[in-house]
Design a protein around this motif. Structure first.
Motif, PDB file in Angstrom:
ATOM      1  N   ASN A   1       0.818  -1.209   0.000  1.00 33.51           N
ATOM      2  CA  ASN A   1       0.000   0.000   0.000  1.00 33.51           C
ATOM      3  C   ASN A   1       0.857   1.268   0.000  1.00 33.51           C
ATOM      4  OD1 ASN A   1      -2.300  -1.559   0.002  1.00 33.51           O
ATOM      5  ND2 ASN A   1      -2.680  -1.346   2.203  1.00 33.51           N
ATOM      6  N   LEU A   2       1.983   1.228   0.737  1.00 34.32           N
ATOM      7  CA  LEU A   2       2.874   2.388   0.770  1.00 34.32           C
ATOM      8  C   LEU A   2       3.476   2.643  -0.604  1.00 34.32           C
ATOM      9  CD1 LEU A   2       4.461   4.638   2.114  1.00 34.32           C
ATOM     10  CD2 LEU A   2       6.128   2.925   2.876  1.00 34.32           C
ATOM     11  N   ILE A   3       3.988   1.595  -1.240  1.00 38.60           N
ATOM     12  CA  ILE A   3       4.585   1.746  -2.560  1.00 38.60           C
ATOM     13  C   ILE A   3       3.548   2.254  -3.558  1.00 38.60           C
ATOM     14  CG2 ILE A   3       5.496   0.458  -4.519  1.00 38.60           C
ATOM     15  CD1 ILE A   3       7.608   0.969  -2.582  1.00 38.60           C
ATOM     16  N   PHE A   4       2.352   1.668  -3.526  1.00 40.66           N
ATOM     17  CA  PHE A   4       1.288   2.103  -4.433  1.00 40.66           C
ATOM     18  C   PHE A   4       0.974   3.587  -4.229  1.00 40.66           C
ATOM     19  CE2 PHE A   4      -3.223   3.194  -4.643  1.00 40.66           C
ATOM     20  CZ  PHE A   4      -3.444   3.062  -6.009  1.00 40.66           C
ATOM     21  N   THR A   5       0.879   4.006  -2.975  1.00 41.86           N
ATOM     22  CA  THR A   5       0.531   5.396  -2.680  1.00 41.86           C
ATOM     23  C   THR A   5       1.616   6.348  -3.148  1.00 41.86           C
ATOM     24  OG1 THR A   5      -0.740   4.676  -0.750  1.00 41.86           O
ATOM     25  CG2 THR A   5      -0.143   6.989  -0.848  1.00 41.86           C
ATOM     26  N   VAL A   6       2.864   6.024  -2.858  1.00 35.97           N
ATOM     27  CA  VAL A   6       3.978   6.883  -3.279  1.00 35.97           C
ATOM     28  C   VAL A   6       4.022   6.985  -4.805  1.00 35.97           C
ATOM     29  CG1 VAL A   6       6.488   7.087  -3.362  1.00 35.97           C
ATOM     30  CG2 VAL A   6       5.366   6.480  -1.219  1.00 35.97           C
ATOM     31  N   LEU A   7       3.882   5.858  -5.478  1.00 32.56           N
ATOM     32  CA  LEU A   7       3.900   5.841  -6.941  1.00 32.56           C
ATOM     33  C   LEU A   7       2.758   6.677  -7.503  1.00 32.56           C
ATOM     34  CD1 LEU A   7       5.210   4.626  -9.489  1.00 32.56           C
ATOM     35  CD2 LEU A   7       3.653   2.690  -9.258  1.00 32.56           C
ATOM     36  N   SER A   8       1.567   6.502  -6.952  1.00 35.00           N
ATOM     37  CA  SER A   8       0.374   7.181  -7.465  1.00 35.00           C
ATOM     38  C   SER A   8       0.445   8.691  -7.254  1.00 35.00           C
ATOM     39  CB  SER A   8      -0.880   6.625  -6.796  1.00 35.00           C
ATOM     40  OG  SER A   8      -1.035   5.251  -7.056  1.00 35.00           O
ATOM     41  N   VAL A   9       0.785   9.113  -6.019  1.00 33.87           N
ATOM     42  CA  VAL A   9       0.795  10.567  -5.764  1.00 33.87           C
ATOM     43  C   VAL A   9       1.906  11.258  -6.542  1.00 33.87           C
ATOM     44  CG1 VAL A   9      -0.316  10.435  -3.501  1.00 33.87           C
ATOM     45  CG2 VAL A   9       2.184  10.341  -3.650  1.00 33.87           C
ATOM     46  N   THR A  10       3.004  10.555  -6.800  1.00 37.54           N
ATOM     47  CA  THR A  10       4.081  11.162  -7.580  1.00 37.54           C
ATOM     48  C   THR A  10       3.656  11.362  -9.027  1.00 37.54           C
ATOM     49  OG1 THR A  10       5.708  10.062  -6.146  1.00 37.54           O
ATOM     50  CG2 THR A  10       6.510  10.976  -8.208  1.00 37.54           C
ATOM     51  N   VAL A  11       3.004  10.351  -9.604  1.00 37.76           N
ATOM     52  CA  VAL A  11       2.519  10.471 -10.986  1.00 37.76           C
ATOM     53  C   VAL A  11       1.442  11.548 -11.082  1.00 37.76           C
ATOM     54  CG1 VAL A  11       1.266   9.280 -12.824  1.00 37.76           C
ATOM     55  CG2 VAL A  11       3.113   8.103 -11.618  1.00 37.76           C
ATOM     56  N   LEU A  12       0.479  11.533 -10.156  1.00 40.19           N
ATOM     57  CA  LEU A  12      -0.605  12.516 -10.174  1.00 40.19           C
ATOM     58  C   LEU A  12      -0.072  13.936  -9.948  1.00 40.19           C
ATOM     59  CD1 LEU A  12      -3.333  10.546  -8.180  1.00 40.19           C
ATOM     60  CD2 LEU A  12      -3.423  11.173 -10.600  1.00 40.19           C
ATOM     61  N   SER A  13       0.928  14.056  -9.094  1.00 43.18           N
ATOM     62  CA  SER A  13       1.517  15.366  -8.832  1.00 43.18           C
ATOM     63  C   SER A  13       2.212  15.912 -10.068  1.00 43.18           C
ATOM     64  CB  SER A  13       2.513  15.264  -7.671  1.00 43.18           C
ATOM     65  OG  SER A  13       2.967  16.522  -7.284  1.00 43.18           O
ATOM     66  N   THR A  14       2.864  15.047 -10.817  1.00 44.21           N
ATOM     67  CA  THR A  14       3.526  15.468 -12.053  1.00 44.21           C
ATOM     68  C   THR A  14       2.505  15.926 -13.095  1.00 44.21           C
ATOM     69  OG1 THR A  14       5.323  13.896 -11.607  1.00 44.21           O
ATOM     70  CG2 THR A  14       5.142  14.759 -13.850  1.00 44.21           C
ATOM     71  N   LEU A  15       1.401  15.188 -13.202  1.00 46.28           N
ATOM     72  CA  LEU A  15       0.336  15.581 -14.126  1.00 46.28           C
ATOM     73  C   LEU A  15      -0.270  16.924 -13.701  1.00 46.28           C
ATOM     74  CD1 LEU A  15      -1.511  12.164 -14.647  1.00 46.28           C
ATOM     75  CD2 LEU A  15      -0.068  13.371 -16.294  1.00 46.28           C
ATOM     76  N   ALA A  16      -0.480  17.093 -12.385  1.00 48.18           N
ATOM     77  CA  ALA A  16      -1.047  18.346 -11.877  1.00 48.18           C
ATOM     78  C   ALA A  16      -0.121  19.523 -12.151  1.00 48.18           C
ATOM     79  CB  ALA A  16      -1.317  18.222 -10.382  1.00 48.18           C
ATOM     80  N   MET A  17       1.188  19.290 -12.088  1.00 45.49           N
ATOM     81  CA  MET A  17       2.158  20.348 -12.346  1.00 45.49           C
ATOM     82  C   MET A  17       1.998  20.899 -13.770  1.00 45.49           C
ATOM     83  SD  MET A  17       6.347  20.112 -12.152  1.00 45.49           S
ATOM     84  CE  MET A  17       6.416  18.927 -13.500  1.00 45.49           C
ATOM     85  N   ILE A  18       1.565  20.054 -14.681  1.00 46.26           N
ATOM     86  CA  ILE A  18       1.370  20.469 -16.078  1.00 46.26           C
ATOM     87  C   ILE A  18      -0.012  21.088 -16.286  1.00 46.26           C
ATOM     88  CG2 ILE A  18       1.247  19.634 -18.461  1.00 46.26           C
ATOM     89  CD1 ILE A  18       3.154  17.329 -17.530  1.00 46.26           C
ATOM     90  N   VAL A  19      -1.042  20.456 -15.712  1.00 44.58           N
ATOM     91  CA  VAL A  19      -2.425  20.833 -15.999  1.00 44.58           C
ATOM     92  C   VAL A  19      -2.895  22.031 -15.182  1.00 44.58           C
ATOM     93  CG1 VAL A  19      -4.829  20.035 -15.934  1.00 44.58           C
ATOM     94  CG2 VAL A  19      -3.024  18.493 -16.710  1.00 44.58           C
TER      95      VAL A  19
END
Length: 342
Positions: free
Chosen positions: A161-179
């Motif tokens: 769950n920790l790995i999934f969360t870290v992976l997900s928030v990092t990807v979503l944060s990168t997308l948010a940085m663009i959008v």
């Protein structure tokens, strides 16, 4: 064989500690350095690179001479990194922004965590997962996920769950940085409104800085300020979770050893924040602690990656992905509405 002189005993213990954990720590350090290199030369998020590279070297964390050191790094170095984050926080941050905006940011943090708990319950994912994902989205992404995970009771799904969360928030944060900067332009936000929106919604500090300064210098400064206020919420949130977990453990088993009310790394965070608020930490030392904190978190997330297999991450399911995406949309909508009303 003669017993060791008492004065040499600490040195012998330290040498034994280094033999047991040194190899695992060094391999985590190498993976983190490689991730930083990729980040600097190719623009990829360092946390994401450390996580993916760590997963690629998962076999080192499963067995062999590196296993103990990797486990140590994923726990102890993480706590050091979180504690050092406190040096970036000061009371003057909140005074500079104004009570209405500070109230909006704090309300967004708690509302998102409660939303995560509710969403996890509706999806039958368990309260641990709701706290982990909600807290990481609400506060500061990967750093918050690791800090919250450190005080949650362990089960067979904790590492996954920790790995999934870290992976997900990092990807979503990168997308948010663009959008999100594009969205703030479409909505014709002022520099202050854009800064509050970007700093109050994007998960990771680095992406907040990137998004804010891509709009303007003023927006970047305000976004960073707002983000650090969210980071400041990490200590009280972890404290509340720690108290709840402690009381829950006491109710289940009165003979069990309960976790401390306030973990040492949270105490360190609060002490450094208090010292910085009082102006007792020189600016150069604050900068050095910030760099060291980020390095410690990068090394620890590399170690966490090496402890978890990709197959276990994929087992988390579509519901979990939907939950963290909806949490991200929730905090964005919450802050957008708040900025429009204020």
């Amino acid at each position: 064989m003669h017993p060791a002189h008492p004065a040499l005993t600490p040195m012998i213990r330290f040498a034994g500690f280094c033999r047991a954990n040194g190899q695992g720590f060094l391999v985590s350090l190498v993976v983190a350095a490689a991730a930083q290199f990729l980040s600097e030369h190719y623009g990829a998020p360092a946390m994401l690179m450390a996580l993916l590279l760590g997963i690629a070297f998962n076999f080192l964390g499963e067995e062999g001479p590196c296993k103990a050191g990797i486990a140590f790094t994923s726990r102890a170095v993480l706590r050091i990194g979180v504690a050092l984050m406190g040096a970036r926080i000061s009371i003057s941050l909140m005074a500079d922004l104004g009570y209405q905006m500070v109230g909006l940011v704090i309300a967004g943090v708690f509302a998102t965590i409660l939303f995560g708990l509710l969403g996890a319950r509706l999806l039958n994912r368990g309260w641990r997962f709701g706290l982990l994902t909600g807290g990481s989205v609400a506060i500061c992404g990967a750093s918050a996920a690791m800090a919250i995970s450190a005080v949650l009771p362990r089960n067979e799904h904790s590492e996954r769950n920790l790995i999934f969360t870290v992976l997900s928030v990092t990807v979503l944060s990168t997308l948010a940085m663009i959008v999100y900067p594009i969205l703030s332009e479409v909505l014709a936000f002022s520099p202050e409104e854009s800064g509050v929106f970007l700093g109050g919604t994007i998960h990771d500090v680095a992406q907040v800085v990137g998004a804010g300064f891509s709009v303007s210098d003023q927006t970047g400064e305000i976004a960073t300020l707002v983000k650090l206020i969210r980071v400041a919420m990490l200590a009280p949130v972890v404290l509340v979770i720690s108290i709840i977990v402690r009381n829950h453990a006491a109710m289940r088993d009165t003979d069990a050893r309960r976790p401390p009310i306030l973990p040492l790394f949270v105490i360190g965070f609060l002490v450094l924040a208090a010292l910085n608020s009082a102006g007792l930490i020189p600016g150069l030392v604050v900068d050095a602690m910030s760099v060291l904190s980020r390095a410690a978190l990068l090394v620890s997330i590399a170690a966490v990656g090496m402890k978890t297999s990709l197959k276990r991450i994929l087992d988390v399911g579509g519901q979990a992905i939907a939950l963290i995406v909806v949490e991200t949309v929730f905090i964005a909508a919450f802050v957008l509405i708040g900025v429009a009303m204020i």
